[in-house]
Design an enzyme around this catalytic site. Structure first.
Site, mmCIF file in Angstrom:
data_model
loop_
_atom_site.group_PDB
_atom_site.id
_atom_site.type_symbol
_atom_site.label_atom_id
_atom_site.label_comp_id
_atom_site.label_asym_id
_atom_site.label_seq_id
_atom_site.Cartn_x
_atom_site.Cartn_y
_atom_site.Cartn_z
ATOM 1 N N GLY A 14 0.906 -1.273 -0.075
ATOM 2 C CA GLY A 14 -0.083 -0.103 -0.063
ATOM 3 C C GLY A 14 0.884 1.178 -0.109
ATOM 4 N N ARG A 15 0.317 2.397 0.542
ATOM 5 C CA ARG A 15 0.919 3.621 0.487
ATOM 6 C C ARG A 15 2.319 3.540 1.192
ATOM 7 N NH1 ARG A 15 -4.434 4.907 1.260
ATOM 8 N NH2 ARG A 15 -5.170 6.587 -0.110
ATOM 9 N N ILE A 16 2.490 2.921 2.549
ATOM 10 C CA ILE A 16 3.734 2.703 3.267
ATOM 11 C C ILE A 16 4.602 1.917 2.657
ATOM 12 C CG2 ILE A 16 4.643 1.845 5.298
ATOM 13 C CD1 ILE A 16 2.053 2.558 6.697
ATOM 14 N N GLU A 43 0.547 -4.889 23.304
ATOM 15 C CA GLU A 43 0.914 -3.531 23.695
ATOM 16 C C GLU A 43 0.171 -3.166 24.527
ATOM 17 O OE1 GLU A 43 1.567 -1.298 20.029
ATOM 18 O OE2 GLU A 43 2.604 -3.028 19.050
ATOM 19 N N ARG A 99 -2.323 -8.431 -1.761
ATOM 20 C CA ARG A 99 -3.301 -8.798 -2.402
ATOM 21 C C ARG A 99 -3.816 -8.544 -3.821
ATOM 22 N NH1 ARG A 99 -8.146 -6.685 1.450
ATOM 23 N NH2 ARG A 99 -6.540 -4.819 1.075
ATOM 24 N N THR A 117 6.820 -3.195 11.025
ATOM 25 C CA THR A 117 6.132 -2.083 11.681
ATOM 26 C C THR A 117 4.701 -1.897 11.358
ATOM 27 O OG1 THR A 117 6.839 -0.817 9.411
ATOM 28 C CG2 THR A 117 8.323 -0.514 11.141
ATOM 29 N N GLY A 162 6.353 4.233 14.810
ATOM 30 C CA GLY A 162 6.503 4.487 13.315
ATOM 31 C C GLY A 162 5.939 5.562 12.984
ATOM 32 N N ARG A 174 1.571 -4.631 12.254
ATOM 33 C CA ARG A 174 0.940 -5.025 13.398
ATOM 34 C C ARG A 174 1.657 -6.144 14.120
ATOM 35 N NH1 ARG A 174 -0.819 -0.422 13.724
ATOM 36 N NH2 ARG A 174 -3.084 0.167 13.831
ATOM 37 N N HIS A 180 6.222 0.991 19.005
ATOM 38 C CA HIS A 180 5.202 1.352 18.074
ATOM 39 C C HIS A 180 5.260 2.873 17.904
ATOM 40 C CE1 HIS A 180 0.905 0.167 16.689
ATOM 41 N NE2 HIS A 180 1.314 1.005 15.903
#
Length: 315
Positions: free
Chosen positions: A151-153, A263, A173, A232, A283, A234, A281
């Site tokens: 995706g974007r990241i 977490e 996907r 980075t 990021g 889940r 966490h």
């Protein structure tokens, strides 16, 4: 006014982008379910930070029209139940894109160049002999970065890797358009090939039933012995017990972990390993990103409740 907004699970007490249009209610830091059930009947929209929004909370909010996550992840919201009640769920993908990709690449660099080992040695007054192979890192040029979740990241991370001369493979996907692949220098492969060829495997996919423990004992067995795992995304994407075994017995070279299964608690066994870098966490933990994500969450609410246009909708 266009209704009442609840801001929950965030350490803020003002939100200028919304104050002119809505009545705002900021949840106390330690608010329990009883507190939420008391205030939710009057709520039209909600920004959900670090708080679980499940069926009980949704049932207590008959006027609720939209819930927006304050970040790209929305696994803390019961999206299926919200959908069944006609509630829009949205997220904030733009604001966290660059800083999260930066964090992933920072972990890759730190692992490859042994930055933690060097720093710890210097802090203890030891000037390590870098003529010894065990004190030498490795260059990223020519190495293969495998990205799970494009995706974007993931795409931003691919751009960074291209600048460093890395080969980029990805699994997603849906395959990206060929033009995008050419721009990023990225090649689509099946998951098995991604695991087998990646020197650095970066996880950048959302937490879904399909991605739960995608990196398990079987997946790790397919990875090269000298591979590094970067997460980075889940914590649920990784079987942490299997990862610990692989790191302890040398099956993997190392790992950079920004997210964990539980977490803020996390498995303290990771702290005993020299080949692991841990971050809390963080990021999206830049001042710029945190300001921008609040603006993006506010825009999600304004666009839907004022203009009737749902944006960044995930359901």
């Amino acid at each position: 006014m266009n209704g009442k907004i609840l801001i929950a699970g965030l350490s803020i007490d003002q939100l200028p982008e919304l104050e002119a249009k809505f009545d705002l209610l900021f949840a106390p830091k330690n608010a329990d379910l009883a507190w939420y059930q008391q205030v939710l009947p009057d709520i039209d929209g909600m920004i959900a930070g670090k708080v679980q929004v499940g069926q009980e909370m949704i049932d207590a909010a008959p006027k609720l029209k939209i819930i927006t996550a304050c970040g790209v992840g929305f696994d803390h919201i019961d999206v299926d139940y919200a959908s069944s009640q006609g509630i829009v769920v949205s997220n904030c993908p733009e604001s966290v894109m660059q800083p999260t990709a930066e964090m992933a690449f920072a972990l890759i660099l730190a692992l490859s160049r042994k930055l933690i080992k060097y720093d710890e040695g210097m802090q203890q007054g030891a000037f390590l002999d870098t003529s010894l192979p065990e004190n030498q890192g490795q260059s990223l040029v020519g190495k293969t970065l495998g990205i799970f979740g494009m995706g974007r990241i993931g795409q931003t991370l691919a751009g960074y890797a291209k600048c460093f001369g890395m080969n980029v493979l990805y699994h997603n996907r849906h395959r990206l358009p060929q033009e995008t692949e050419r721009e990023l220098g990225a090649n689509y492969v099946q998951l098995a090939e991604l695991l087998a060829r990646a020197d650095y495997l970066s996880l950048n996919a959302p937490a879904t039933p399909e991605t739960y423990h995608v990196i398990d004992e079987a997946a790790i067995s397919m990875m090269p012995d000298n591979a590094y795992l970067i997460n980075t995304a889940r914590g649920s994407l990784v079987d942490e017990a299997a990862l610990l075994r692989a790191l302890k017995n040398g099956r993997l070279a190392g790992a950079g972990l920004d997210v964990f299964a539980n977490e803020p608690d996390f498995n303290q066994e990771f702290c005993q390993l020299e080949n692991v870098i841990l971050t809390p966490h963080a990021g999206s933990a830049t001042k710029e990103a945190r300001r921008n994500v609040l603006k993006e969450a506010s825009y999600n609410l304004l666009s839907f409740l004022v203009d009737g246009q749902p944006v960044n909708r995930v359901n």
